[in-house]
Structures are given as structure tokens and as C-alpha cells.
Design a protein around this motif. Sequence first.
Motif, mmCIF file in Angstrom:
data_model
loop_
_atom_site.group_PDB
_atom_site.id
_atom_site.type_symbol
_atom_site.label_atom_id
_atom_site.label_comp_id
_atom_site.label_asym_id
_atom_site.label_seq_id
_atom_site.Cartn_x
_atom_site.Cartn_y
_atom_site.Cartn_z
ATOM 1 N N ILE A 1 -3.184 -5.731 7.328
ATOM 2 C CA ILE A 1 -4.594 -5.651 7.713
ATOM 3 C C ILE A 1 -5.177 -4.288 7.349
ATOM 4 N N LYS A 2 -4.437 -3.227 7.633
ATOM 5 C CA LYS A 2 -4.952 -1.891 7.363
ATOM 6 C C LYS A 2 -5.084 -1.613 5.870
ATOM 7 N N SER A 3 -4.258 -2.254 5.051
ATOM 8 C CA SER A 3 -4.392 -2.107 3.600
ATOM 9 C C SER A 3 -5.634 -2.827 3.092
ATOM 10 N N MET A 4 -5.923 -4.024 3.643
ATOM 11 C CA MET A 4 -7.166 -4.710 3.275
ATOM 12 C C MET A 4 -8.366 -3.890 3.721
ATOM 13 N N ARG A 5 -8.310 -3.387 4.949
ATOM 14 C CA ARG A 5 -9.405 -2.567 5.466
ATOM 15 C C ARG A 5 -9.601 -1.316 4.621
ATOM 16 N N GLY A 6 -8.502 -0.760 4.131
ATOM 17 C CA GLY A 6 -8.550 0.464 3.335
ATOM 18 C C GLY A 6 -8.855 0.244 1.868
ATOM 19 N N SER A 7 -9.168 -1.002 1.481
ATOM 20 C CA SER A 7 -9.566 -1.337 0.100
ATOM 21 C C SER A 7 -8.481 -0.995 -0.909
ATOM 22 N N ASP A 8 -7.222 -1.295 -0.564
ATOM 23 C CA ASP A 8 -6.095 -1.084 -1.474
ATOM 24 C C ASP A 8 -5.473 -2.440 -1.792
ATOM 25 N N PRO A 9 -5.891 -3.080 -2.892
ATOM 26 C CA PRO A 9 -5.375 -4.422 -3.186
ATOM 27 C C PRO A 9 -3.888 -4.445 -3.500
ATOM 28 N N ASP A 10 -3.354 -3.363 -4.077
ATOM 29 C CA ASP A 10 -1.929 -3.339 -4.416
ATOM 30 C C ASP A 10 -1.061 -3.277 -3.165
ATOM 31 N N ALA A 11 -1.426 -2.406 -2.232
ATOM 32 C CA ALA A 11 -0.689 -2.354 -0.967
ATOM 33 C C ALA A 11 -0.845 -3.666 -0.210
ATOM 34 N N THR A 12 -2.039 -4.248 -0.276
ATOM 35 C CA THR A 12 -2.274 -5.537 0.375
ATOM 36 C C THR A 12 -1.308 -6.595 -0.148
ATOM 37 N N LEU A 13 -1.147 -6.656 -1.470
ATOM 38 C CA LEU A 13 -0.252 -7.645 -2.072
ATOM 39 C C LEU A 13 1.208 -7.369 -1.714
ATOM 40 N N TYR A 14 1.569 -6.095 -1.597
ATOM 41 C CA TYR A 14 2.960 -5.781 -1.237
ATOM 42 C C TYR A 14 3.284 -6.304 0.159
ATOM 43 N N TRP A 15 2.418 -5.992 1.131
ATOM 44 C CA TRP A 15 2.702 -6.437 2.504
ATOM 45 C C TRP A 15 2.582 -7.949 2.633
ATOM 46 N N LEU A 16 1.678 -8.539 1.857
ATOM 47 C CA LEU A 16 1.592 -9.999 1.832
ATOM 48 C C LEU A 16 2.898 -10.586 1.294
ATOM 49 N N ALA A 17 3.416 -10.018 0.202
ATOM 50 C CA ALA A 17 4.669 -10.500 -0.387
ATOM 51 C C ALA A 17 5.827 -10.333 0.597
ATOM 52 N N LYS A 18 5.853 -9.214 1.314
ATOM 53 C CA LYS A 18 6.925 -8.995 2.291
ATOM 54 C C LYS A 18 6.891 -10.063 3.373
ATOM 55 N N MET A 19 5.699 -10.377 3.863
ATOM 56 C CA MET A 19 5.589 -11.393 4.913
ATOM 57 C C MET A 19 5.975 -12.771 4.392
ATOM 58 N N ILE A 20 5.556 -13.088 3.166
ATOM 59 C CA ILE A 20 5.904 -14.386 2.581
ATOM 60 C C ILE A 20 7.408 -14.472 2.356
ATOM 61 N N PHE A 21 8.004 -13.391 1.835
ATOM 62 C CA PHE A 21 9.443 -13.361 1.583
ATOM 63 C C PHE A 21 10.225 -13.518 2.879
ATOM 64 N N ALA A 22 9.688 -12.968 3.966
ATOM 65 C CA ALA A 22 10.356 -13.055 5.267
ATOM 66 C C ALA A 22 10.198 -14.424 5.907
ATOM 67 N N GLY A 23 9.367 -15.282 5.300
ATOM 68 C CA GLY A 23 9.197 -16.633 5.836
ATOM 69 C C GLY A 23 8.131 -16.768 6.896
ATOM 70 N N GLU A 24 7.140 -15.868 6.868
ATOM 71 C CA GLU A 24 6.062 -15.959 7.847
ATOM 72 C C GLU A 24 5.299 -17.280 7.695
ATOM 73 N N ASP A 25 4.815 -17.774 8.804
ATOM 74 C CA ASP A 25 3.965 -18.961 8.809
ATOM 75 C C ASP A 25 2.666 -18.618 8.075
ATOM 76 N N PRO A 26 2.295 -19.390 7.018
ATOM 77 C CA PRO A 26 1.058 -19.083 6.291
ATOM 78 C C PRO A 26 -0.182 -19.106 7.174
ATOM 79 N N ARG A 27 -0.132 -19.848 8.276
ATOM 80 C CA ARG A 27 -1.272 -19.858 9.198
ATOM 81 C C ARG A 27 -1.431 -18.501 9.884
ATOM 82 N N PHE A 28 -0.309 -17.872 10.196
ATOM 83 C CA PHE A 28 -0.362 -16.528 10.783
ATOM 84 C C PHE A 28 -1.008 -15.561 9.798
#
Length: 458
Positions: free
Chosen positions: A282-309
Motif C-alpha cells: 500500500i505504501k509503495s502505491m501511495r508513494g507512486s513507485d510502480p516497481d516497488a509496488t510490483l515487487y510487493w505484489l509479486a511477494k504476496m502472490i508467490f506466498a499464496g495470498e488470497d487475490p481478494r485480500f
Amino acid sequence: MKRTCFVMRENVPNENNGDLFVASPQQTLPPSAPLSFRMRPSRLDDIVGQKHILGPGKLLTRVIEADRLSSLILYGPPGVGKTTLAVCVSHTTECPFVRINAVTSNVEEMRKILAAGQHRWHSCGRKTILFIDEIHRFNKSQQEVLLPDLEEGSVVLIGATVFNPYFSLVGPLISRSLVFELKALSEEEIVLILKRALADKERGLGKLGVKADEGALMFLAKMSDGDARKALNALEVGVLTTPPDKTGEVFFSGDIARESIQKKIVYDRNGDDHYDSASAFIKSMRGSDPDATLYWLAKMIFAGEDPRFISRRICICAAEDVGNADPHALIVANAAMQVSEFIGMPEARIPLAQAAVYVACAPKSNASYMGLENALNDIKTNKTQEVPPHLRDASYPGAKKLGRGEGYKYAHDYQNHYVDQDYVSVKKQYYFPAELGVEKKIKDWLVRLQKMKEDGKS
């Protein structure tokens, strides 16, 4: 007459057979024990990492070496040395040391240990050190059983947990303990531990004549994510399943390393990293950093987070942090939430990435959110305003007799669909539009309406 107290030395339990007590640390460990267990240090000087709490002059080292231990909570990810620290305490302290695991233990067993500890304390003034592994598994009532003995001082607690103790442990237990956070080991520290295991002929793999490729060890260090136990287990599997060459040497290569370690488990979805990663996202999206946003998104997806979350986090950020600077952000986020729900994983990661990047790159304004917070605070702290009579509901029979809606001006009947009238009894400004994106146009329009009001053109 002087009273003599005889106390049986209680050592660290055997993790393999579940016995409560084991032989002294001088006894040779069975070769069938896991490498990570055999290589566990018994002295503080042999511990790798945790320099922020261990080492010359550090508080934890001083209290252990001086045998002046107070209750401790050791908090950190798996394989970073929480149990190892407890083992080192058992080898340095003169106090009886008892270990239990919260997964298999219960209140009855704990009461027996506490009663024995009280007997020692009252009979000869010796404290009992009680190490509880995975202490977060105890519920509130089980944790509170410890409090009287900790308060009296007959028992010193060492609790180990992978969960944030400020969330998983009761407040009175925290207040009676020193909390130390252990960090994930660095890649260099993991490699050092692996090399020690390869060189040690008594406890490690030194007798096997292993020749390890430096890149293979570094690969294990990277894939273990700071978990020494995971790296040592992978090394042991790779070495023991690789036949020696003609010279009798076992060559541990990069290919063997890749076969030896399982898929990375980034984090437990019930642990702190679940919330920490979402926070960073969230803080990466708020901070307008698309690369950091994609990294944390990838980490959550890799960890098996519920896409609804994940999609809910994107929608919240779109409304809170982008707001009216780009109203389309919430539309895109909502569309991604619905599409990801419809198509499911793994394809759902695609619209989630699109929405997250859009929100990250959009102009930002939290003016709507902060305006609401300002209004809520006003209602909380000041007298609540009543609805002015001309704004009240006038649709029911008898409303006119009560004066409901009398004098209300319908905005669409006037030029520019705007008319000057009071919508609250006491006017206050809560909304301060930003100078970015669509919200700048909103601000300009509000300024124009104010000028029309001042000029008497509304």
C-alpha cells in the motif's frame, strides 16, 4: 543449621524423541540427528548473526554471562537462533533449566514445573529457567498461569515465537519480560554456517570429504531467506544423496543445490510478514513507485495470498490516496477486483498488476479521506448540528404543517445549476482539494462558485 539443597540438572530436551530432558551437552549426538540440530552452538561466541543484541557489551550477552537473567521473549522468523540462544543459556547458567513446547504441552504439565520451581526457590533460593518454544500457541489463560511465579521470581521465562509478541502474548506477560527481536540471517552468515558444517568432523559433514562449489552455497543462502535450519537441511540432503567420485570426494554443485532445496516459502500467511508485506504494498502505491509496488505484489502472490485480500488493498488505496485526483483509479481497482474474482488464479495476477500499477502511477490526493476525518472529528468533539428545516424530508403527509422543506431552493432551477443557500447551520471547511489531476479542476470550479456567490450571481 545450614540447609543444603540438591537439585538435579535439567537440560535441553531432545527434539527428536520428545523427551523432556536429555543428557549433558558433552555427550555425543547420534549421527541420525538432523545436521541443523547437531550443529547447534552451545556457546554464545559460536552464534552467527544477531550482532544487534549479542556481542561484547550488549545487554543480552551481559545478562547471560553474569547469570542474572530476567524473563525474555525471543521473537523472530524461523531458523535464526531463538532455540539456540536458549540452549546457550542452559549451558551457562547455574539455574535448573526446563524446556517445553507449547504445541504439545498443557496447563497440567506447566503447573508441575512451576510447583517444582517454587519448591526450589523457597527451599534454597534457586530460580528455575523455563524455556517455552512457540509460546504464542498458549491461549490467554495458559499464559496467565505463568504470571504469579514470574512476579514472585521463582521462575525465569524464556519464550520463543515467530509471531509479534505484542499481538500474540498477553500484556502482563510482556510487561514482565525483555523482548528481543532476532533478525533473518544474511547470505554471508548463512554461507559461514554452511562452511562450518562442511568442516566440522565431529558434528558436521567433515568426515565425508565434501567439496562444495561457492556458488552452490550462495544459492542455498539466497533460497533459505535467512533460515539457517533450512539451508543446513538442504545441504545435508544434497551431500548424503550424492555419490562420491573416484577419489572419494563428494562434489556439491549448483545443480545439486537446486535439487536439494524446496520451493521458497516466502512467509506464513498468518504471521507478521503477511501484514508487513501488505503495508509495504500500500505504501509503495501511495508513494507512486510502480516497481516497488510490483515487487510487493509479486511477494504476496508467490506466498499464496488470497487475490481478494490483494484487490481490497488496491481499492482502499485508490479511494484513500488517489481519490478525486484521478477518479478512474477506483473504477480500475474495482474492475480488477471483479475480474480477478471471476477468472481466479493464476490469471488473476494480471488484472491485479494492471490496477496496482495504475494506482501507483496516478496523481495522489487524500483530500476526500481527510475531509471525512475532519468532519468525524468535528462531530466527535463539538455540538452536533441539527438538519436545517428547509433541508429536512418533506415527502410525508403533514410535513408542510411542520415547516419541513419550506424555503428550499432546487439547484437545477438556477443558472449553472447552483444557488446560494445554507446546507449546515454552522459553516466549516473540511475538504481542501489538491492541485493535482482532476481534483485541480474541482478546486477551480469551487473557487468559481464562491466568486459567483460573492458577486451575487447565484
